[in-house]
Scaffold this motif. Structure first.
Motif, PDB file in Angstrom:
ATOM      1  N   LEU A 272       0.689  -1.340   0.014  1.00 26.62           N
ATOM      2  CA  LEU A 272      -0.063   0.015  -0.027  1.00 26.62           C
ATOM      3  C   LEU A 272       0.972   1.139   0.169  1.00 26.62           C
ATOM      4  O   LEU A 272       0.429   2.193  -0.620  1.00 26.62           O
ATOM      5  N   ALA A 275       2.329   1.624  -3.567  1.00 26.83           N
ATOM      6  CA  ALA A 275       1.247   1.730  -4.856  1.00 26.83           C
ATOM      7  C   ALA A 275       0.301   2.969  -4.734  1.00 26.83           C
ATOM      8  O   ALA A 275      -0.564   3.147  -5.654  1.00 26.83           O
ATOM      9  N   THR A 276       0.010   3.194  -3.571  1.00 25.13           N
ATOM     10  CA  THR A 276      -1.091   4.276  -3.198  1.00 25.13           C
ATOM     11  C   THR A 276      -0.615   5.421  -2.374  1.00 25.13           C
ATOM     12  O   THR A 276       0.651   5.493  -1.860  1.00 25.13           O
ATOM     13  N   ASP A 277      -1.443   6.574  -2.219  1.00 24.93           N
ATOM     14  CA  ASP A 277      -1.052   7.556  -1.467  1.00 24.93           C
ATOM     15  C   ASP A 277      -1.798   7.670  -0.149  1.00 24.93           C
ATOM     16  O   ASP A 277      -2.093   8.796   0.295  1.00 24.93           O
ATOM     17  N   LEU A 278      -2.456   6.667   0.253  1.00 27.30           N
ATOM     18  CA  LEU A 278      -3.293   6.710   1.441  1.00 27.30           C
ATOM     19  C   LEU A 278      -2.477   7.040   2.598  1.00 27.30           C
ATOM     20  O   LEU A 278      -1.246   6.844   2.768  1.00 27.30           O
ATOM     21  N   GLU A 286      -5.953  -0.793   6.885  1.00 26.48           N
ATOM     22  CA  GLU A 286      -6.234  -1.626   5.922  1.00 26.48           C
ATOM     23  C   GLU A 286      -5.219  -2.896   6.089  1.00 26.48           C
ATOM     24  O   GLU A 286      -5.702  -4.156   5.490  1.00 26.48           O
ATOM     25  N   ARG A 311       8.075   4.928   2.017  1.00 25.39           N
ATOM     26  CA  ARG A 311       7.199   5.364   1.102  1.00 25.39           C
ATOM     27  C   ARG A 311       8.109   6.369   0.171  1.00 25.39           C
ATOM     28  O   ARG A 311       8.106   6.345  -1.058  1.00 25.39           O
TER      29      ARG A 311
END
Length: 324
Positions: A272, A275-278, A286, A311
């Motif tokens: 996560l 691959a995401t900017d959460l 999650e 990240r």
């Protein structure tokens, strides 16, 4: 805009012969940067091979103007202090460094970067057999032989052999993003992600197999990592007693059920973050690691980096701009 020019500096031995390590590392570099994967990024990298004829298409002056300069292994005689590097190579590395190029070494190529002064004040890795020699001859370099590769921005070093491919994929990930690097890794039939901080950095977990009596229960757990899960629940799904389930997980996966869950949750958090900017708080939820504080504690203990630092390492930045 191109993904950048990668220049490789080849150093044959006194007889003009490239070692098997040179050939292996050159093939690794060529597979990653020399084969145009224009469906992943267009245009792809431009590869330039530099060194003495007949091994190269350019002399060492071909390092000039490259975005990234890679030095594979140097002859053993050089690494062991019984030989000298070509003076023109050392000069070309210094000029590339001054121009702002990204400097990369694989295995004993670190001796070339160190000779050019590129590694002074930096942490660097080399194969553990050569670490004492590198540390003794270049005391301004912090030598760490326990990791796969180091990344200090414009200066990166790899431990050689398989770690060289990990380092090349890491460069692609930095330049073009995790999705491109992951797809390229799949094409090369290698793990998509082995971060460099430590060899035991969270190995990619093996998917549960259908023929494994644990498979259905563990796949069920993987679909519910965001939920509270207990060993008793998993044991019931596997139709085993908790004690038998605990024993089988140890036999098959070499760890306890709770540690297996933690490893999978950290791996989910890694995916996560890549691959995401959460936000970190959402990733904690999650992945099933809970609060942001709990995520940071388990992630940092397992991976060796905080979630934010991790990240940042995998945010596409493009090749470094020269002269800045």
């Amino acid at each position: 805009m191109s993904a950048g020019t990668v220049a490789v500096a080849l150093v044959p031995d006194a007889q003009g012969v490239l070692s098997p390590w040179d050939l292996y590392e050159l093939s690794t570099i060529s597979m990653v940067f020399g084969v145009p994967h224009t469906d992943l990024a267009d245009p792809w990298y431009t590869l330039r091979v530099c060194g003495p004829a007949p091994h190269a298409t350019h002399g060492f002056d071909g390092l000039a103007g490259a975005d990234t300069v890679v030095v594979p292994s140097v002859p053993d005689a050089v690494a062991e202090g019984r030989g000298e590097l070509p003076a023109e190579l050392v000069a070309a590395l210094r000029e590339a460094d001054a121009a702002g190029a990204r400097l990369v070494s694989m295995c004993t190529g670190a001796f070339a970067l160190a000779a050019a002064g590129v590694l002074d004040g930096h942490r660097a890795v080399v194969h553990r057999n050569y670490a004492p020699a590198l540390a003794a001859r270049h005391p301004r370099v912090t030598v760490d032989a326990s990791v796969l590769y180091t990344d200090e921005g414009r200066v990166l070093t790899g431990a050689g052999a398989a770690a060289g491919l990990d380092l090349c994929l890491h460069l692609v990930r930095k330049d073009l993003g995790a999705a491109v690097a992951g797809e390229l890794a799949r094409r090369l039939v290698v793990p998509a992600h082995r971060p460099g901080g430590q060899p035991q950095y969270v190995p990619a977990p093996l998917p549960p197999r259908d023929e494994d009596d644990l498979g259905p229960a563990l796949r069920w757990a993987l679909e519910r990592l965001h939920e509270p899960l207990t060993v008793e629940q998993l044991a019931r799904r596997a139709r085993m007693s908790p004690r038998t389930f605990h024993r089988r997980v140890r036999e098959v996966h070499g760890t306890t059920p709770l540690q297996w869950l933690l490893r999978e949750r950290v791996a989910r958090a890694q995916a996560l973050l890549e691959a995401t900017d959460l936000p970190v708080e959402r990733i904690g939820e999650e992945s099933g690691l809970g609060s942001a504080a709990n995520l940071r504690r388990h992630f940092t203990r397992t991976v060796g980096l905080s979630p934010t630092a991790y990240r940042r390492s995998f945010t596409p930045s493009g090749p470094p701009s020269r002269g800045r």
